[in-house]
Enzyme design. Structure first.
Site, mmCIF file in Angstrom:
data_model
loop_
_atom_site.group_PDB
_atom_site.id
_atom_site.type_symbol
_atom_site.label_atom_id
_atom_site.label_comp_id
_atom_site.label_asym_id
_atom_site.label_seq_id
_atom_site.Cartn_x
_atom_site.Cartn_y
_atom_site.Cartn_z
ATOM 1 N N HIS A 159 59.664 35.577 -6.051
ATOM 2 C CA HIS A 159 59.436 34.787 -4.836
ATOM 3 C C HIS A 159 59.932 35.433 -3.546
ATOM 4 O O HIS A 159 59.651 34.952 -2.471
ATOM 5 C CB HIS A 159 60.080 33.400 -4.971
ATOM 6 C CG HIS A 159 61.567 33.435 -4.793
ATOM 7 N ND1 HIS A 159 62.427 33.658 -5.834
ATOM 8 C CD2 HIS A 159 62.342 33.321 -3.686
ATOM 9 C CE1 HIS A 159 63.669 33.662 -5.376
ATOM 10 N NE2 HIS A 159 63.653 33.462 -4.076
HETATM 11 C C1 UD1 Z 1 64.848 30.442 0.216
HETATM 12 C C2 UD1 Z 1 66.008 31.353 0.608
HETATM 13 C C3 UD1 Z 1 66.256 32.366 -0.521
HETATM 14 C C4 UD1 Z 1 66.423 31.674 -1.876
HETATM 15 C C5 UD1 Z 1 65.200 30.773 -2.117
HETATM 16 C C6 UD1 Z 1 65.327 30.033 -3.437
HETATM 17 C C7 UD1 Z 1 66.169 31.761 3.034
HETATM 18 C C8 UD1 Z 1 65.935 32.744 4.121
HETATM 19 N N1 UD1 Z 1 65.690 32.110 1.813
HETATM 20 O O1 UD1 Z 1 63.674 31.244 0.186
HETATM 21 O O2 UD1 Z 1 67.424 33.078 -0.229
HETATM 22 O O3 UD1 Z 1 66.500 32.658 -2.904
HETATM 23 O O4 UD1 Z 1 65.096 29.849 -1.043
HETATM 24 O O5 UD1 Z 1 64.168 29.364 -3.802
HETATM 25 O O6 UD1 Z 1 66.748 30.745 3.271
HETATM 26 N N2 UD1 Z 1 57.806 25.936 0.398
HETATM 27 C C9 UD1 Z 1 57.109 24.848 -0.109
HETATM 28 N N3 UD1 Z 1 57.816 23.820 -0.643
HETATM 29 C C10 UD1 Z 1 59.162 23.785 -0.664
HETATM 30 C C11 UD1 Z 1 59.859 24.877 -0.125
HETATM 31 C C12 UD1 Z 1 59.180 25.940 0.381
HETATM 32 O O7 UD1 Z 1 55.891 24.816 -0.117
HETATM 33 O O8 UD1 Z 1 59.728 22.817 -1.173
HETATM 34 C C13 UD1 Z 1 57.062 27.111 0.921
HETATM 35 C C14 UD1 Z 1 56.713 26.981 2.376
HETATM 36 O O9 UD1 Z 1 55.430 27.476 2.524
HETATM 37 C C15 UD1 Z 1 57.715 27.889 3.062
HETATM 38 C C16 UD1 Z 1 57.948 28.958 2.011
HETATM 39 O O10 UD1 Z 1 57.836 28.254 0.762
HETATM 40 O O11 UD1 Z 1 57.216 28.395 4.241
HETATM 41 C C17 UD1 Z 1 59.287 29.611 2.119
HETATM 42 O O12 UD1 Z 1 60.332 28.654 2.032
HETATM 43 P P1 UD1 Z 1 61.786 28.950 2.676
HETATM 44 O O13 UD1 Z 1 62.642 27.809 2.419
HETATM 45 O O14 UD1 Z 1 61.638 29.395 4.062
HETATM 46 O O15 UD1 Z 1 62.325 30.203 1.917
HETATM 47 P P2 UD1 Z 1 62.261 30.552 0.378
HETATM 48 O O16 UD1 Z 1 61.225 31.578 0.201
HETATM 49 O O17 UD1 Z 1 62.169 29.356 -0.475
#
Ligand code: UD1
Length: 358
Positions: free
Chosen positions: A210
């Site tokens: 991821h």
């Molecule tokens: C985040 C953390 C990472 C951790 C990971 C665990 C940061 C910078 N990164 O990354 O260190 O390893 O979480 O999972 O904080 N999204 C959804 N549903 C959700 C959550 C996210 O659809 O419930 C999608 C959205 O499109 C979003 C993307 O995932 O834009 C990224 O989510 P984000 O929380 O920004 O970072 P992660 O990639 O999850």
């Protein structure tokens, strides 16, 4: 003692499950969920399964650019801190929720307790590396999971308030591991919400991918999934929502058959698939370490790891996001299963943290 604890992303729910249990024995905790992860199977399922107390506040911040996500969290957290007046703010790990909590607190002079301090990948392009360096610099208490983390802080001139207590994620693995096998294999497979039809395997590999560096580019996802096509047993791959669209596109366009694509799974189910997998292929920090604790060899699709101890005896090995290297590392790595240390503690890191603060 009164704590305001900030959580927001999946691995933080697991850490909070371990630490909140100890805090709440004798102290007051106000739990703030930033809403960084908001899908049911990225968030709520963890609260239900791990019996994490319901958050007192949910900021509902959701997705956005790094600046917008972090800024929205900071505004919400500052208001809560001013109202609740805690003795400490407690933040975990290296996500945008961690940094937002730390910056909001330091400006109004609330001492920061950073759990999982001192980890470094030495890759400043990673948002996680930026978040952890900035958070460590302004924290008052830095609870390190390993001696390596203590040394990393020392190299940056940070020695005050630094304690090596072991890893709170190890507390969680050891606590919940006892629960996983009593249900049997069928129970866990019946709960798998598959995104592409596939029969249940007798044995399997487990994969999670991821990180932005692996998932922002469909070519890399193609390379990784085409490697899985060559594995001798199916690969269970619970996909993070950010990768789902690209993964399904690559699977369908290439008629790939050997990967079982599923929705994200809860923590206890994940421990089951991890403990019983032949090997794990991942770019997650937490899963590398869970693999080590659960005795499952791991291949990490990254150039560096913060959990360098897992590399000893090839319990974990780094690899490039390309087909050839993944196949090479999965099939040609000999793991020295006899040689293992409990680098991550004995499951009492959370107790040690609260004892130190008291
Ligand atoms: C985040 C953390 C990472 C951790 C990971 C665990 C940061 C910078 N990164 O990354 O260190 O390893 O979480 O999972 O904080 N999204 C959804 N549903 C959700 C959550 C996210 O659809 O419930 C999608 C959205 O499109 C979003 C993307 O995932 O834009 C990224 O989510 P984000 O929380 O920004 O970072 P992660 O990639 O999850």
């Amino acid at each position: 003692m009164k704590f305001v604890t900030i959580i927001g992303a999946r691995p933080q729910f697991v850490k909070a499950a371990a630490v909140s249990r100890i805090i709440r024995r004798n102290h007051q905790e106000i739990l703030v969920h930033t809403g960084q992860h908001y899908d049911n199977n990225m968030s709520e399922i963890f609260f239900d399964e791990l019996h994490i107390p319901k958050p007192d506040y949910n900021l509902g911040v959701g997705s956005g650019s790094h600046a917008k996500q972090t800024a929205d969290m900071m505004i919400g957290i500052e208001e809560i801190l001013l109202k609740e007046k805690p003795d400490y703010i407690l933040v975990y790990g290296d996500t945008n929720s961690t940094l937002a909590g730390a910056i909001a607190a330091t400006k109004i002079h609330i001492p920061i307790v950073h759990v999982e301090a001192g980890l470094r990948s030495f890759n400043m392009n990673m948002p996680e590396e930026q978040n952890r360096i900035l958070t460590d610099r302004i924290s008052k208490f830095l609870f390190c999971p390993t001696n390596t983390a203590v040394e990393n802080l020392k190299a940056e001139g940070i020695t005050q308030g630094v304690y090596d207590v072991g890893d709170v994620m190890c507390d969680a693995v050891l606590y919940y591991e006892k629960l996983i096998n009593k249900n049997g294999k069928d129970y866990y497979f019946n709960r798998l919400e598959k995104l592409i039809e596939h029969n249940n395997p007798e044995s399997w590999y487990l994969a999670t991918i991821h990180r932005a560096e692996n998932t922002d580019n469909i070519e890399k996802i193609y390379e990784i999934l085409s490697a899985f096509e060559e594995f001798d047993e199916p690969v269970i791959f619970p996909v993070h929502p950010r990768t789902k669209e690209m993964v399904l596109q690559v699977m369908n366009e290439n008629s790939f058959k050997n990967t079982i694509i599923t929705q994200p799974v809860g923590y206890i189910d994940m421990l089951f698939y991890a403990k019983n997998a032949i090997k794990i292929v991942t770019d997650s920090g937490g899963l590398q370490k869970e693999a080590y604790i659960l005795n499952t060899p791991c291949v990490t699709v990254r150039d560096q790891t913060e959990w360098v101890e897992t590399l000893n005896g090839n319990h974990n090995i780094l690899c490039k996001p390309n087909k050839k290297d993944i196949i090479d590392k999965v099939f040609n790595t000999k793991t020295d299963m006899e040689n293992k240390n409990n680098y991550y503690g004995n499951g009492d890191a959370s107790e040690k943290i609260i004892n130190f603060l008291r």
